[in-house]
Design an enzyme around this catalytic site. Structure first.
Site, short mmCIF file in Angstrom:
data_model
loop_
_atom_site.label_atom_id
_atom_site.label_comp_id
_atom_site.label_asym_id
_atom_site.label_seq_id
_atom_site.Cartn_x
_atom_site.Cartn_y
_atom_site.Cartn_z
N SER A 143 28.03 -9.88 -53.51
CA SER A 143 27.03 -10.27 -53.68
C SER A 143 26.81 -10.34 -55.51
O SER A 143 27.57 -9.33 -56.02
CB SER A 143 25.86 -9.09 -53.36
OG SER A 143 25.21 -9.77 -54.30
N TYR A 156 21.08 -1.29 -53.16
CA TYR A 156 22.26 -2.00 -52.46
C TYR A 156 23.39 -2.82 -53.56
O TYR A 156 23.96 -3.17 -53.53
CB TYR A 156 21.02 -3.12 -52.09
CG TYR A 156 22.04 -4.61 -51.54
CD1 TYR A 156 22.31 -4.98 -50.39
CD2 TYR A 156 22.03 -5.79 -52.61
CE1 TYR A 156 23.02 -6.10 -50.28
CE2 TYR A 156 22.12 -6.83 -52.24
CZ TYR A 156 23.12 -7.74 -50.78
OH TYR A 156 23.63 -7.98 -50.67
#
Length: 255
Positions: A143, A156
């Site tokens: 990401s 995350y």
């Protein structure tokens, strides 16, 4: 006589980016194994759409956060597809929590899938490829949060940063075996939200004023696993519409 189609395995392929990667790989000429954890109906739909492009498909359930389930998944896949050319680590959890509110359960659940799962799926895939002399490709979906900072992402984002660093280190080792490892780092991606969804309002804050489509991310995977990308390993392709570029306050005045 028809030539045998190459095989790609995509984890977390019941919806969103993983679903589109499986469909796009089928469109590119691959047979596909579709992994899911709980959404069987979504995974079955992925298989149906992939089969429309002539792909042979396999539905396989496994929690990639469990090494024993990863091992069982490989047994199932190898029984049908003995030669895996592409493995895509897409499965992940993107839950959010403020740092001071994060619990041990939340931390463990996120890291076991987003980081541990990628690590050990890659290990099994690499062993499979090496044992069969396959010069394959492992793709890790990370990401842009591995580089950028957003609130409520203290678990995350570090797991995605770990995946990015792992990609570089593992690629160095695997290159000696003719196996490539690459990463794709999507930013904001419309995974099927309807027009007008409040989440899409964030697009106005992005340089390109829109979210990525799942097709754009999937086509990056198709390219990176193709012969045209044969000299690319250990690299990460960020697809975020410029979201992690430095902020330029006077950008509206650039001609």
């Amino acid at each position: 006589m028809d030539m045998e189609r190459p095989v790609a395995v995509i984890t977390g392929a019941s919806k969103g980016i993983g679903k589109q990667i499986a469909i796009s790989m089928a469109q590119a000429g691959y047979d596909v194994a579709v992994n899911y954890c709980s959404d069987r109906a979504g995974a079955e739909d992925t298989c149906r759409q992939a089969e429309a492009y002539g792909a042979k498909t396999l539905l396989v359930q496994a929690d990639v956060g469990s090494v024993s389930e990863i091992a069982g998944m490989f047994e199932q896949i190898e029984a049908v597809f003995p030669n895996i050319q592409v493995w895509v680590n897409n499965a992940g959890i993107s839950d959010e929590a403020y740092f001071e509110d994060t619990t041990e359960e939340f931390f463990d659940r996120m890291t076991r899938v987003d980081w541990k799962g990628v690590y050990f799926c890659s290990q099994y895939a690499a062993r499979h490829m090496e044992s069969r002399g396959i010069h394959g490709v492992i793709v890790n979906i990370t990401s842009n949060q591995a580089d950028g900072c957003w609130p409520r992402a203290t678990v995350y984002a570090p797991t995605k940063a770990a995946v990015l660093k792992f990609t570089k280190n593992a690629a160095m080792e695997l290159s000696l075996k003719g196996i490539r490892m690459v990463a794709v780092a999507p930013g904001y991606t419309n995974v099927g939200w309807p027009e007008g969804d409040i989440r899409l309002e964030a697009a106005e804050r992005l340089p390109m004023k829109r979210f990525a489509t799942t097709e754009e991310v999937a086509q990056a995977v198709v390219y990176l696993t193709s012969p045209q990308a044969a000299y690319i390993t250990g690299s990460c392709l960020t697809i975020d519409g410029g979201a992690t570029l430095p902020v330029v306050a006077a950008n509206d005045f650039v001609k």
